[in-house]
Design an enzyme around this catalytic site. Structure first.
Site: not given
Ligand code: NAD
Length: 253
Positions: A26, A105, A120, A128, A198, A219
């Protein structure tokens, strides 16, 4: 204080692996899925792009998903942040063995981490569904954006066949790639697993911490696993990992 405690655990652990999620990216400007207000799922419907829809009605999949694919495409210009860079440096120092990431990413690789398991998939490739030949994710998005829906496979077309491209991403309903099985073994043979950014709501990735002897969580928000973790730090990934890296470097002072 927490940085000191975590660095001590890393230094005393024979093998530490890291599990990252959308929260680590993020600070690179990529929204996560579940943060209230800013999460991707507040804008896109996750169940409009499942593997079931892709295989049964690819045209619907791509019509539903055009905006989402374009959004994913824009993610590819992002740069690693302090947290990705700190993890790459910890690997270089021999202090972490592998990064297992749920992210698509590729920012860990861009930051210089070498042993990365992208459980993932990633935004780099497409393939294909018929002949399995691989191409770039760019080609897939360019085809879809210019109205080639569902996007056809150029290799199959040359042979007079009809193949359809799909992104090399794990969709709801897909099986996980081999890198997940390797990740289970990596976590199972580790002394410690460090979760970074996560929500631990996505299964089976959220089972990985339990495979390790112990785990810690960094987190911003609470997770269902907080009660089982050795240390929980509700802090942003960039701040926390940079402080931990500073502490780790002090061991040489
Ligand atoms: P999630 O969105 O479920 O959870 C993200 C967590 O990160 C939240 O609990 C939030 O509080 C925390 N968070 C947000 N910004 C933060 C920061 N700067 N520092 C610390 N914590 C922070 O994400 P997830 O658990 O990865 O599961 C979601 C699925 O989404 C994954 O399977 C992934 O493949 C996919 N995804 C990937 C991307 C990417 O590639 N960047 C982006 C969005 C979703």
């Amino acid at each position: 204080m927490k940085a000191k405690l975590i660095s001590k655990l890393i230094l005393s652990s024979k093998k530490t692996v890291v599990l990252t999620g959308a929260g680590i990216s993020t600070e690179s400007g990529i929204p996560d899925f579940r943060s209230p207000d800013s999460g991707i799922w507040t804008k896109f419907d996750p169940f409009s792009m499942t593997s079931d829809i892709l295989y049964n009605d690819p045209e619907k999949f791509y019509r539903n998903g055009l905006k989402f694919l374009e959004f994913l495409y824009s993610m590819r210009n992002s740069e690693p942040n302090k947290a990705h860079i700190a993890l790459a440096e910890m690997e270089k120092l021999g202090l972490i063995s592998a990064v297992i990431t749920q992210n698509i990413d590729s920012l860990h690789k861009k930051a210089g981490s070498k042993k990365v398991y992208e459980i993932h998939g990633s935004l780099m490739e497409a393939y294909c569904m018929r002949c399995k030949s691989r191409t770039s994710f760019d080609e897939l998005v360019e085809k879809v954006s210019s109205g080639n829906i569902p996007p056809d496979c150029s290799v199959c077309s040359k042979n007079g066949k009809r193949g359809i491209l799909r992104p090399d991403l794990v969709l709801f309903g897909d099986l996980l790639p081999e890198s997940f099985n390797i990740s289970v073994r990596e976590a199972g043979s580790s002394d410690m697993l460090m979760v970074v950014g996560s929500s631990l709501e996505v299964s089976p990735a959220n089972q990985l911490p339990m495979e390790s002897k112990k785990f810690i969580i960094i987190n911003r928000e609470a997770t269902y696993y907080d009660g089982m973790a050795e240390i929980v730090w509700h802090e942003s990934a960039g701040v926390a990992l940079e402080e931990i890296l500073d502490e780790l470097k002090k061991r040489d002072d």
